[in-house]
Motif scaffolding. Structure first.
Motif, PDB file in Angstrom:
ATOM      1  N   VAL A   1     -11.619 -43.118 -14.473  1.00 23.05           N
ATOM      2  CA  VAL A   1     -12.656 -42.847 -13.474  1.00 23.05           C
ATOM      3  C   VAL A   1     -13.597 -41.753 -13.986  1.00 23.05           C
ATOM      4  O   VAL A   1     -14.814 -41.821 -13.780  1.00 23.05           O
ATOM      5  CB  VAL A   1     -12.012 -42.470 -12.121  1.00 23.05           C
ATOM      6  CG1 VAL A   1     -13.095 -42.188 -11.085  1.00 23.05           C
ATOM      7  CG2 VAL A   1     -11.109 -43.598 -11.634  1.00 23.05           C
ATOM      8  N   MET A   2     -13.030 -40.778 -14.699  1.00 28.71           N
ATOM      9  CA  MET A   2     -13.872 -39.709 -15.250  1.00 28.71           C
ATOM     10  C   MET A   2     -14.885 -40.269 -16.252  1.00 28.71           C
ATOM     11  O   MET A   2     -15.985 -39.733 -16.399  1.00 28.71           O
ATOM     12  CB  MET A   2     -12.988 -38.635 -15.906  1.00 28.71           C
ATOM     13  CG  MET A   2     -13.723 -37.378 -16.308  1.00 28.71           C
ATOM     14  SD  MET A   2     -14.578 -36.536 -14.941  1.00 28.71           S
ATOM     15  CE  MET A   2     -13.278 -35.458 -14.318  1.00 28.71           C
ATOM     16  N   MET A   3     -14.524 -41.365 -16.936  1.00 32.48           N
ATOM     17  CA  MET A   3     -15.462 -41.974 -17.888  1.00 32.48           C
ATOM     18  C   MET A   3     -16.754 -42.414 -17.179  1.00 32.48           C
ATOM     19  O   MET A   3     -17.805 -42.525 -17.796  1.00 32.48           O
ATOM     20  CB  MET A   3     -14.822 -43.176 -18.584  1.00 32.48           C
ATOM     21  CG  MET A   3     -13.775 -42.781 -19.605  1.00 32.48           C
ATOM     22  SD  MET A   3     -12.867 -44.214 -20.243  1.00 32.48           S
ATOM     23  CE  MET A   3     -11.650 -43.378 -21.274  1.00 32.48           C
ATOM     24  N   GLY A   4     -16.668 -42.681 -15.884  1.00 32.53           N
ATOM     25  CA  GLY A   4     -17.864 -43.023 -15.133  1.00 32.53           C
ATOM     26  C   GLY A   4     -18.842 -41.869 -15.042  1.00 32.53           C
ATOM     27  O   GLY A   4     -20.023 -42.063 -14.767  1.00 32.53           O
TER      28      GLY A   4
ATOM     29  N   ALA B   1      -9.047 -49.309  -9.677  1.00 32.53           N
ATOM     30  CA  ALA B   1      -9.290 -48.186 -10.596  1.00 32.53           C
ATOM     31  C   ALA B   1     -10.667 -48.320 -11.248  1.00 32.53           C
ATOM     32  O   ALA B   1     -11.430 -47.350 -11.339  1.00 32.53           O
ATOM     33  CB  ALA B   1      -8.199 -48.146 -11.666  1.00 32.53           C
ATOM     34  N   PHE B   2     -10.982 -49.546 -11.702  1.00 35.19           N
ATOM     35  CA  PHE B   2     -12.276 -49.730 -12.369  1.00 35.19           C
ATOM     36  C   PHE B   2     -13.435 -49.729 -11.380  1.00 35.19           C
ATOM     37  O   PHE B   2     -14.544 -49.314 -11.720  1.00 35.19           O
ATOM     38  CB  PHE B   2     -12.268 -50.992 -13.238  1.00 35.19           C
ATOM     39  CG  PHE B   2     -11.659 -50.752 -14.579  1.00 35.19           C
ATOM     40  CD1 PHE B   2     -10.284 -50.753 -14.745  1.00 35.19           C
ATOM     41  CD2 PHE B   2     -12.450 -50.442 -15.674  1.00 35.19           C
ATOM     42  CE1 PHE B   2      -9.718 -50.480 -15.970  1.00 35.19           C
ATOM     43  CE2 PHE B   2     -11.885 -50.165 -16.909  1.00 35.19           C
ATOM     44  CZ  PHE B   2     -10.514 -50.189 -17.060  1.00 35.19           C
ATOM     45  N   LEU B   3     -13.173 -50.154 -10.151  1.00 31.31           N
ATOM     46  CA  LEU B   3     -14.203 -50.048  -9.126  1.00 31.31           C
ATOM     47  C   LEU B   3     -14.494 -48.567  -8.834  1.00 31.31           C
ATOM     48  O   LEU B   3     -15.650 -48.162  -8.662  1.00 31.31           O
ATOM     49  CB  LEU B   3     -13.762 -50.783  -7.856  1.00 31.31           C
ATOM     50  CG  LEU B   3     -14.785 -50.871  -6.724  1.00 31.31           C
ATOM     51  CD1 LEU B   3     -16.058 -51.547  -7.217  1.00 31.31           C
ATOM     52  CD2 LEU B   3     -14.227 -51.631  -5.527  1.00 31.31           C
ATOM     53  N   ALA B   4     -13.428 -47.765  -8.840  1.00 31.23           N
ATOM     54  CA  ALA B   4     -13.606 -46.321  -8.634  1.00 31.23           C
ATOM     55  C   ALA B   4     -14.472 -45.722  -9.745  1.00 31.23           C
ATOM     56  O   ALA B   4     -15.285 -44.829  -9.499  1.00 31.23           O
ATOM     57  CB  ALA B   4     -12.252 -45.621  -8.576  1.00 31.23           C
TER      58      ALA B   4
ATOM     59  N   GLN C   1     -16.541 -35.945  -7.578  1.00 33.26           N
ATOM     60  CA  GLN C   1     -16.891 -37.370  -7.507  1.00 33.26           C
ATOM     61  C   GLN C   1     -15.697 -38.248  -7.869  1.00 33.26           C
ATOM     62  O   GLN C   1     -15.481 -39.295  -7.264  1.00 33.26           O
ATOM     63  CB  GLN C   1     -18.047 -37.677  -8.466  1.00 33.26           C
ATOM     64  CG  GLN C   1     -19.344 -37.012  -8.079  1.00 33.26           C
ATOM     65  CD  GLN C   1     -20.198 -37.922  -7.203  1.00 33.26           C
ATOM     66  OE1 GLN C   1     -19.790 -39.007  -6.836  1.00 33.26           O
ATOM     67  NE2 GLN C   1     -21.380 -37.432  -6.855  1.00 33.26           N
ATOM     68  N   VAL C   2     -14.940 -37.799  -8.890  1.00 33.49           N
ATOM     69  CA  VAL C   2     -13.782 -38.592  -9.323  1.00 33.49           C
ATOM     70  C   VAL C   2     -12.739 -38.640  -8.213  1.00 33.49           C
ATOM     71  O   VAL C   2     -12.251 -39.714  -7.848  1.00 33.49           O
ATOM     72  CB  VAL C   2     -13.176 -38.013 -10.619  1.00 33.49           C
ATOM     73  CG1 VAL C   2     -11.805 -38.625 -10.895  1.00 33.49           C
ATOM     74  CG2 VAL C   2     -14.109 -38.269 -11.790  1.00 33.49           C
ATOM     75  N   SER C   3     -12.427 -37.476  -7.620  1.00 33.74           N
ATOM     76  CA  SER C   3     -11.365 -37.520  -6.605  1.00 33.74           C
ATOM     77  C   SER C   3     -11.845 -38.242  -5.349  1.00 33.74           C
ATOM     78  O   SER C   3     -11.072 -38.932  -4.691  1.00 33.74           O
ATOM     79  CB  SER C   3     -10.843 -36.112  -6.296  1.00 33.74           C
ATOM     80  OG  SER C   3     -11.874 -35.317  -5.812  1.00 33.74           O
ATOM     81  N   GLU C   4     -13.148 -38.130  -5.064  1.00 32.19           N
ATOM     82  CA  GLU C   4     -13.674 -38.858  -3.915  1.00 32.19           C
ATOM     83  C   GLU C   4     -13.602 -40.371  -4.135  1.00 32.19           C
ATOM     84  O   GLU C   4     -13.187 -41.121  -3.243  1.00 32.19           O
ATOM     85  CB  GLU C   4     -15.128 -38.426  -3.681  1.00 32.19           C
ATOM     86  CG  GLU C   4     -15.679 -38.833  -2.335  1.00 32.19           C
ATOM     87  CD  GLU C   4     -17.158 -38.482  -2.228  1.00 32.19           C
ATOM     88  OE1 GLU C   4     -17.472 -37.274  -2.259  1.00 32.19           O
ATOM     89  OE2 GLU C   4     -17.980 -39.404  -2.140  1.00 32.19           O
ATOM     90  N   SER C   5     -13.981 -40.802  -5.340  1.00 32.76           N
ATOM     91  CA  SER C   5     -13.929 -42.242  -5.635  1.00 32.76           C
ATOM     92  C   SER C   5     -12.498 -42.756  -5.575  1.00 32.76           C
ATOM     93  O   SER C   5     -12.235 -43.831  -5.043  1.00 32.76           O
ATOM     94  CB  SER C   5     -14.502 -42.532  -7.018  1.00 32.76           C
ATOM     95  OG  SER C   5     -15.813 -42.042  -7.107  1.00 32.76           O
ATOM     96  N   LEU C   6     -11.576 -41.967  -6.132  1.00 31.40           N
ATOM     97  CA  LEU C   6     -10.171 -42.380  -6.103  1.00 31.40           C
ATOM     98  C   LEU C   6      -9.687 -42.507  -4.662  1.00 31.40           C
ATOM     99  O   LEU C   6      -8.954 -43.427  -4.321  1.00 31.40           O
ATOM    100  CB  LEU C   6      -9.305 -41.360  -6.855  1.00 31.40           C
ATOM    101  CG  LEU C   6      -9.340 -41.459  -8.376  1.00 31.40           C
ATOM    102  CD1 LEU C   6      -8.650 -40.268  -9.012  1.00 31.40           C
ATOM    103  CD2 LEU C   6      -8.666 -42.754  -8.827  1.00 31.40           C
ATOM    104  N   GLU C   7     -10.128 -41.578  -3.849  1.00 30.72           N
ATOM    105  CA  GLU C   7      -9.698 -41.624  -2.460  1.00 30.72           C
ATOM    106  C   GLU C   7     -10.270 -42.852  -1.748  1.00 30.72           C
ATOM    107  O   GLU C   7      -9.563 -43.526  -1.005  1.00 30.72           O
ATOM    108  CB  GLU C   7     -10.133 -40.338  -1.763  1.00 30.72           C
ATOM    109  CG  GLU C   7      -9.343 -40.097  -0.505  1.00 30.72           C
ATOM    110  CD  GLU C   7      -9.545 -38.696   0.023  1.00 30.72           C
ATOM    111  OE1 GLU C   7      -9.814 -37.785  -0.789  1.00 30.72           O
ATOM    112  OE2 GLU C   7      -9.443 -38.537   1.245  1.00 30.72           O
ATOM    113  N   ARG C   8     -11.538 -43.144  -2.020  1.00 32.10           N
ATOM    114  CA  ARG C   8     -12.158 -44.284  -1.332  1.00 32.10           C
ATOM    115  C   ARG C   8     -11.483 -45.607  -1.658  1.00 32.10           C
ATOM    116  O   ARG C   8     -11.427 -46.501  -0.822  1.00 32.10           O
ATOM    117  CB  ARG C   8     -13.641 -44.372  -1.692  1.00 32.10           C
ATOM    118  CG  ARG C   8     -14.480 -43.379  -0.915  1.00 32.10           C
ATOM    119  CD  ARG C   8     -15.945 -43.604  -1.155  1.00 32.10           C
ATOM    120  NE  ARG C   8     -16.450 -44.787  -0.459  1.00 32.10           N
ATOM    121  CZ  ARG C   8     -17.729 -45.147  -0.496  1.00 32.10           C
ATOM    122  NH1 ARG C   8     -18.599 -44.449  -1.191  1.00 32.10           N
ATOM    123  NH2 ARG C   8     -18.136 -46.219   0.147  1.00 32.10           N
TER     124      ARG C   8
END
Lengths: 259, 299
Positions: free
Chosen positions: A102-105, A152-155, A123-130
């Motif tokens: 996710v950090m690669m994003g 994971a890849f959507l995040a 942003q990473v932890s928010e995306s993971l949470e979503r």
């Protein structure tokens, strides 16, 4: 300003691979901003090729692609385009964790050394949470179920925060529950103003979430709102006159998942 | 006090075994040079194994031979010739692959053997004091001062480039499409990784020789890959196994009077075999046990 300077404009694309296989010819289509557009066609009908051309992974022999009025290269430099790959295109044995992926994003927003800022971490932890993957953040990616892998890849795409998101066959190998979950996320992202293009051969789900549909078999055969485009006539033209019931329905396959 | 002697009695001979070679200046040099080479190769080997470029490593190492011969004949540093020809071969491989319908392994096979053969022809024709045997199998025990300097420059450059670009290179190995999608120049990264590969081979040339350098470029990373799921751990394990093998290999080479490159690579291979059988998660033994006793937890 013309409205079609935004969204994705594909003009007269033809792609021939080095083995002389003509994958796409004279394909033109338009992806309206702020919609979910389904790209539908048979396997081998050029869906992946069109995706790769839009993402700049494949150079077309002719034609042009514009994203929000910019060339693909410029759009990518400005972090306008995110890509969620097919499961088969990922090396699941690679020694990276979900959080790493996710950090690669966020790399496009970082300096040369790619040292994450507080904002990147947020942003990473928010995306993971979503996507509901916070508890799996430190898992190696190969240890996930099919649905978790997709999330994971959507995040990663969400962390990238780009206007356009392309998803290549996001529903292959996932169970109905995960598919619903992904669809809900896509609807949320659309409502936040993202432009989403999804390739799929899962016809059953198209009308449930795609605002617009592009039918593709070697070239664009029809496009428009799903209600107008997704007709028996257009589909049988796209899938070579086969009755709908004979088409592969990946949803009916037995599903494997563990939570 | 006295009853400790039988317990630690082996320490005396071991101490002597370790210290005796250090009386000779060339051994001190050989040990630290090979340890340095071990670090450089180990770091790159993590990227090479993950990218699947082992064969490319083999190709570049063989392709440097004509470069070394030409450099000696012209009085240039060997590193310059070796790098030019090693990197040049990869460019030609890329060109031939893009212009023909051949698969990459066939192109690599054709080009690197062609370079190597050309090197053999040159080495046997051009009068110079190039010892072909040293190019092929390394000669760290007899390494000259200027060769040490070249090794340090090439190795230092390698480490600096990798340190500076390590995250992008890892992303490039993992998901080049995403790298492209976020606007990175993947073409540049491809050539960066290739030039780092060529530099590493130049670094290891004096220690392992071109035939065995591919082992140093692959084995430590492969060993580490079997032992961990985290890239930073993989780097650490790779460097540790590599440096241990390089230093001990140099000792064995001295004490047993055998080839240095050979004993380094034998040690690396032994460590790989140990990891393959006994790795806690991916080892053959654990996987066998897991199959027989399903209650053994998988994570």
């Amino acid at each position: 300003m013309r409205s079609d300077t935004f969204g994705i404009t594909v003009e007269n694309i033809s792609v021939t691979y080095s083995n002389a296989h003509l994958a796409l010819y004279n394909a033109s289509c338009y992806v309206q901003p702020g919609t979910i557009t389904g790209l539908v066609g048979p396997n081998g009908g050029g869906k992946s090729t069109l995706f790769k051309t839009i993402m700049g992974f494949v150079n077309p022999n002719q034609g042009r692609v514009h994203v929000d009025g910019l060339s693909v290269k410029m759009a990518q430099k400005r972090q306008l385009m995110a890509y969620v790959p097919q499961a088969d295109d990922v090396d699941w044995n690679f020694p990276v964790s979900v959080a790493d992926v996710v950090m690669m994003g966020r790399y496009g927003y970082m300096n040369m050394l790619r040292i994450p800022s507080r904002e990147d971490r947020r942003q990473v932890s928010e995306s993971l949470e979503r996507v509901g993957m916070t508890d799996f953040a430190h898992r190696q990616i190969g240890e996930l179920s099919g649905g978790q892998k997709k999330r994971a890849f959507l995040a990663r795409a969400m962390a990238q925060n780009s206007r356009v998101i392309l998803l290549d066959e996001p529903f292959t190998g996932v169970d109905v529950k995960t598919e619903k979950r992904i669809v809900n996320l896509l609807l949320q992202l659309r409502d936040e103003g993202h432009t989403i293009l999804v390739s799929t051969h899962d016809l059953a789900s198209i009308s449930t979430f795609c605002d617009r549909t592009i039918l593709l078999n070697r070239t664009v055969l029809a496009q428009g709102t799903t209600a107008d485009t997704f007709t028996e006539e257009n589909l049988s033209m796209t899938f070579g006159g086969l009755p709908l019931s004979s088409l592969p329905q990946p949803r009916s396959l037995p599903q494997w998942h563990h939570e | 006090m006295n009853n400790l002697v039988p317990v630690f009695g082996f320490l005396g001979p071991l101490w002597q075994w370790l210290m005796e070679p250090l009386q000779a200046g060339f051994m001190i040099k050989a040990i630290w040079v090979s340890a340095f080479v071990g670090v450089v190769c180990a770091v790159l080997s993590c990227y090479i194994t993950l990218k699947g470029w082992s064969l490319m490593g083999d190709a570049v190492s063989h392709a440097v031979v004509p470069g070394v011969v030409v450099a000696y004949a012209l009085g240039l540093p060997f590193a310059v010739g070796a790098f030019t020809f090693g990197f040049g071969a990869t460019v030609i491989i890329g060109y031939v692959k893009s212009q023909t319908r051949l698969k990459e392994d066939a192109v690599i096979g054709v080009i690197f053997t062609g370079f190597f053969a050309f090197g053999l022809v040159l080495a046997t024709k051009i009068p110079s004091n190039v010892d072909l045997f040293h190019i092929l199998f390394g000669n760290v025990l007899g390494i000259s001062q200027s060769d040490i300097i070249q090794t340090l420059i090439a190795g230092g450059a390698t480490l600096a480039i990798i340190l500076f670009r390590r995250k992008d290179l890892l992303l490039f190995c993992f998901d080049p499409n995403h790298a492209k999608a976020i606007g990175l120049n993947t073409q540049l990264m491809y050539y960066t990784l290739l030039s780092v590969l060529a530099l590493t081979i130049v670094t290891a040339l004096q220690t392992a020789g071109i035939v065995l350098v591919v082992a140093m470029l692959v084995t430590p990373g492969a060993t580490a890959y079997l032992l961990t799921d985290r890239f930073d751990h993989m780097l650490a394990i790779s460097v540790a196994t590599s440096v241990i093998s390089c230093v001990l290999g140099t000792y064995f080479s001295y004490h047993l009077d055998v080839s240095t490159g050979g004993s380094i690579v034998v040690l690396m291979t032994i460590l790989f075999a140990l990891a393959m059988f006994f790795a806690p998660k991916y080892g053959i033994l654990v996987q066998k046990l897991r199959r027989q006793m399903p209650q053994v937890p998988t994570v």
